[in-house]
Design an enzyme around this catalytic site. Sequence first.
Site, PDB file in Angstrom:
ATOM      1  N   GLN A  46       0.832  -1.200   0.000  1.00  0.00           N
ATOM      2  CA  GLN A  46       0.000   0.000   0.000  1.00  0.00           C
ATOM      3  C   GLN A  46       0.869   1.253   0.000  1.00  0.00           C
ATOM      4  O   GLN A  46       2.007   1.231   0.476  1.00  0.00           O
ATOM      5  CB  GLN A  46      -0.924   0.056   1.243  1.00  0.00           C
ATOM      6  CG  GLN A  46      -2.161  -0.810   1.173  1.00  0.00           C
ATOM      7  CD  GLN A  46      -1.933  -2.215   1.693  1.00  0.00           C
ATOM      8  OE1 GLN A  46      -1.030  -2.449   2.498  1.00  0.00           O
ATOM      9  NE2 GLN A  46      -2.737  -3.162   1.252  1.00  0.00           N
ATOM     10  N   ASN A  66      -4.035   0.981  -2.540  1.00  0.00           N
ATOM     11  CA  ASN A  66      -3.483  -0.344  -2.780  1.00  0.00           C
ATOM     12  C   ASN A  66      -2.526  -0.315  -3.960  1.00  0.00           C
ATOM     13  O   ASN A  66      -2.512   0.635  -4.751  1.00  0.00           O
ATOM     14  CB  ASN A  66      -4.603  -1.356  -3.038  1.00  0.00           C
ATOM     15  CG  ASN A  66      -5.229  -1.870  -1.757  1.00  0.00           C
ATOM     16  OD1 ASN A  66      -4.633  -1.783  -0.693  1.00  0.00           O
ATOM     17  ND2 ASN A  66      -6.431  -2.398  -1.852  1.00  0.00           N
ATOM     18  N   CYS A  75      -6.531   0.488   6.887  1.00  0.00           N
ATOM     19  CA  CYS A  75      -5.368  -0.410   6.880  1.00  0.00           C
ATOM     20  C   CYS A  75      -4.781  -0.410   8.277  1.00  0.00           C
ATOM     21  O   CYS A  75      -4.200   0.590   8.713  1.00  0.00           O
ATOM     22  CB  CYS A  75      -4.337   0.054   5.854  1.00  0.00           C
ATOM     23  SG  CYS A  75      -2.827  -0.941   5.836  1.00  0.00           S
ATOM     24  N   ASN A  77      -2.228  -2.247   9.763  1.00  0.00           N
ATOM     25  CA  ASN A  77      -0.775  -2.156   9.839  1.00  0.00           C
ATOM     26  C   ASN A  77      -0.297  -0.792   9.357  1.00  0.00           C
ATOM     27  O   ASN A  77       0.676  -0.235   9.879  1.00  0.00           O
ATOM     28  CB  ASN A  77      -0.124  -3.264   8.998  1.00  0.00           C
ATOM     29  CG  ASN A  77      -0.299  -4.631   9.622  1.00  0.00           C
ATOM     30  OD1 ASN A  77      -0.315  -4.777  10.837  1.00  0.00           O
ATOM     31  ND2 ASN A  77      -0.435  -5.647   8.790  1.00  0.00           N
ATOM     32  N   ASN A 166     -13.106  -1.897   6.286  1.00  0.00           N
ATOM     33  CA  ASN A 166     -12.999  -2.515   4.963  1.00  0.00           C
ATOM     34  C   ASN A 166     -13.508  -3.954   5.075  1.00  0.00           C
ATOM     35  O   ASN A 166     -13.560  -4.526   6.164  1.00  0.00           O
ATOM     36  CB  ASN A 166     -11.558  -2.445   4.433  1.00  0.00           C
ATOM     37  CG  ASN A 166     -10.553  -3.101   5.355  1.00  0.00           C
ATOM     38  OD1 ASN A 166     -10.876  -3.549   6.443  1.00  0.00           O
ATOM     39  ND2 ASN A 166      -9.307  -3.164   4.917  1.00  0.00           N
ATOM     40  N   HIS A 168     -14.189  -8.055   4.917  1.00  0.00           N
ATOM     41  CA  HIS A 168     -13.432  -9.299   5.066  1.00  0.00           C
ATOM     42  C   HIS A 168     -14.365 -10.502   5.056  1.00  0.00           C
ATOM     43  O   HIS A 168     -15.439 -10.470   5.674  1.00  0.00           O
ATOM     44  CB  HIS A 168     -12.646  -9.301   6.381  1.00  0.00           C
ATOM     45  CG  HIS A 168     -11.537  -8.309   6.406  1.00  0.00           C
ATOM     46  ND1 HIS A 168     -10.248  -8.617   6.043  1.00  0.00           N
ATOM     47  CD2 HIS A 168     -11.533  -6.992   6.727  1.00  0.00           C
ATOM     48  CE1 HIS A 168      -9.491  -7.538   6.147  1.00  0.00           C
ATOM     49  NE2 HIS A 168     -10.253  -6.532   6.566  1.00  0.00           N
ATOM     50  N   ASN A 199     -11.594  -8.747   1.133  1.00  0.00           N
ATOM     51  CA  ASN A 199     -10.349  -9.373   1.568  1.00  0.00           C
ATOM     52  C   ASN A 199     -10.652 -10.780   2.061  1.00  0.00           C
ATOM     53  O   ASN A 199     -11.610 -10.981   2.824  1.00  0.00           O
ATOM     54  CB  ASN A 199      -9.727  -8.547   2.699  1.00  0.00           C
ATOM     55  CG  ASN A 199      -9.432  -7.124   2.286  1.00  0.00           C
ATOM     56  OD1 ASN A 199      -8.517  -6.866   1.517  1.00  0.00           O
ATOM     57  ND2 ASN A 199     -10.218  -6.180   2.798  1.00  0.00           N
ATOM     58  N   GLU A 217      -5.362  -9.913   0.050  1.00  0.00           N
ATOM     59  CA  GLU A 217      -5.949  -8.584   0.187  1.00  0.00           C
ATOM     60  C   GLU A 217      -6.504  -8.073  -1.142  1.00  0.00           C
ATOM     61  O   GLU A 217      -5.896  -8.246  -2.207  1.00  0.00           O
ATOM     62  CB  GLU A 217      -4.910  -7.601   0.717  1.00  0.00           C
ATOM     63  CG  GLU A 217      -4.530  -7.836   2.168  1.00  0.00           C
ATOM     64  CD  GLU A 217      -3.892  -6.607   2.782  1.00  0.00           C
ATOM     65  OE1 GLU A 217      -4.451  -5.507   2.632  1.00  0.00           O
ATOM     66  OE2 GLU A 217      -2.831  -6.764   3.412  1.00  0.00           O
ATOM     67  N   ARG A 218      -7.603  -7.416  -1.026  1.00  0.00           N
ATOM     68  CA  ARG A 218      -8.257  -6.766  -2.157  1.00  0.00           C
ATOM     69  C   ARG A 218      -7.308  -5.741  -2.780  1.00  0.00           C
ATOM     70  O   ARG A 218      -6.854  -4.817  -2.141  1.00  0.00           O
ATOM     71  CB  ARG A 218      -9.526  -6.075  -1.637  1.00  0.00           C
ATOM     72  CG  ARG A 218     -10.325  -5.279  -2.615  1.00  0.00           C
ATOM     73  CD  ARG A 218     -11.500  -4.586  -1.937  1.00  0.00           C
ATOM     74  NE  ARG A 218     -11.059  -3.704  -0.840  1.00  0.00           N
ATOM     75  CZ  ARG A 218     -11.848  -2.817  -0.251  1.00  0.00           C
ATOM     76  NH1 ARG A 218     -13.116  -2.706  -0.601  1.00  0.00           N
ATOM     77  NH2 ARG A 218     -11.402  -2.062   0.716  1.00  0.00           N
ATOM     78  N   CYS A 226      -1.781  -8.564   7.582  1.00  0.00           N
ATOM     79  CA  CYS A 226      -2.905  -7.656   7.317  1.00  0.00           C
ATOM     80  C   CYS A 226      -3.547  -7.329   8.658  1.00  0.00           C
ATOM     81  O   CYS A 226      -4.124  -8.209   9.303  1.00  0.00           O
ATOM     82  CB  CYS A 226      -3.914  -8.309   6.375  1.00  0.00           C
ATOM     83  SG  CYS A 226      -5.396  -7.313   6.075  1.00  0.00           S
ATOM     84  N   GLY A 227      -3.436  -6.063   9.071  1.00  0.00           N
ATOM     85  CA  GLY A 227      -3.942  -5.676  10.379  1.00  0.00           C
ATOM     86  C   GLY A 227      -5.449  -5.788  10.499  1.00  0.00           C
ATOM     87  O   GLY A 227      -5.967  -6.366  11.462  1.00  0.00           O
ATOM     88  N   GLY A 229      -7.294  -7.569   8.607  1.00  0.00           N
ATOM     89  CA  GLY A 229      -7.596  -8.992   8.441  1.00  0.00           C
ATOM     90  C   GLY A 229      -7.420  -9.762   9.730  1.00  0.00           C
ATOM     91  O   GLY A 229      -8.203 -10.670  10.049  1.00  0.00           O
TER      92      GLY A 229
END
Length: 283
Positions: A46, A66, A75, A77, A166, A168, A199, A217-218, A226-227, A229
């Site tokens: 990203q 992205n 996001c 992370n 986002n 998932h 995601n 990830e999308r 993925c944080g 996620g």
Amino acid sequence: MKLKFTKMHGAGNDFVVIDAISQSIQLSADQCRLIGDRRFGIGADQILVVEASSTPDVDFRYRIFNADGGEVEQCGNGSRAFVRFVTDKKLTDKSSIRVETMSGVIEPRLEADGSITVDMGAPVLEPARVPADVNGLVATPQADDQLWPLQISGKTTLFSLVSMGNPHAVQVVDDVDSAPVNQDGPLIENHERFPKRINAGFMQIMNRHHIRLRVFERGAGETLACGTGACAAVVAGIRRGLLDSPVRVSARGGELSIAWAGHEQPVMLSGPAVTVFEGEINL
């Protein structure tokens, strides 16, 4: 345009962070794709753009793109990398920072030990708000969760649907190493049931306080961590009755810690953020 940047990562989920306060920039989707390209550009999952806030009680705004050039809502992370960046660049002296994102205001906190904790807000669990189209599907209840069936690679797979700002779709697998992440991930991401794509999380339960996780990830493909996620997977595991907070999440790039008290409480994400190098690129 000559652009200064900082390369960072959070548990292997890597970012190009750009200060849009001290330099004037306006990135196109093509430029984001070039920056994210690991052969012709810098390389990143990203691109994070740090901007001044126009809201009185908010310290900064940050935007997330992205590697495919698409702007996204959140996001986890990246928010930790953001805190490390604005602290190291002396853009703030606060330990708790209010940050505007596309999905709303978050408040990450720099801890005394150097780790960063982010209040990711409460998860969204209603499928229509994830968003996901579940019309005509019959859910399988498991504890407090609803598992939704989708046809993937010719078989029915059950998913938990969670938004952490986002979207998932999380499934439980027996062995995350042999899970068909790169085969099924694109099929899940682009499934017709997900109007904004999604995601795809593949979660292996190790014990009630530990999972292993891979996420496709999308717009970025499989990342090393993925944080959001990790947050979504832990929420799904707790709701399924499989996990208890706090949960250690082992990703391929490192470890994250997730705490969630359930119901409408916020999810707390903790983990490292590391600066790798700084440079300039001509766009």
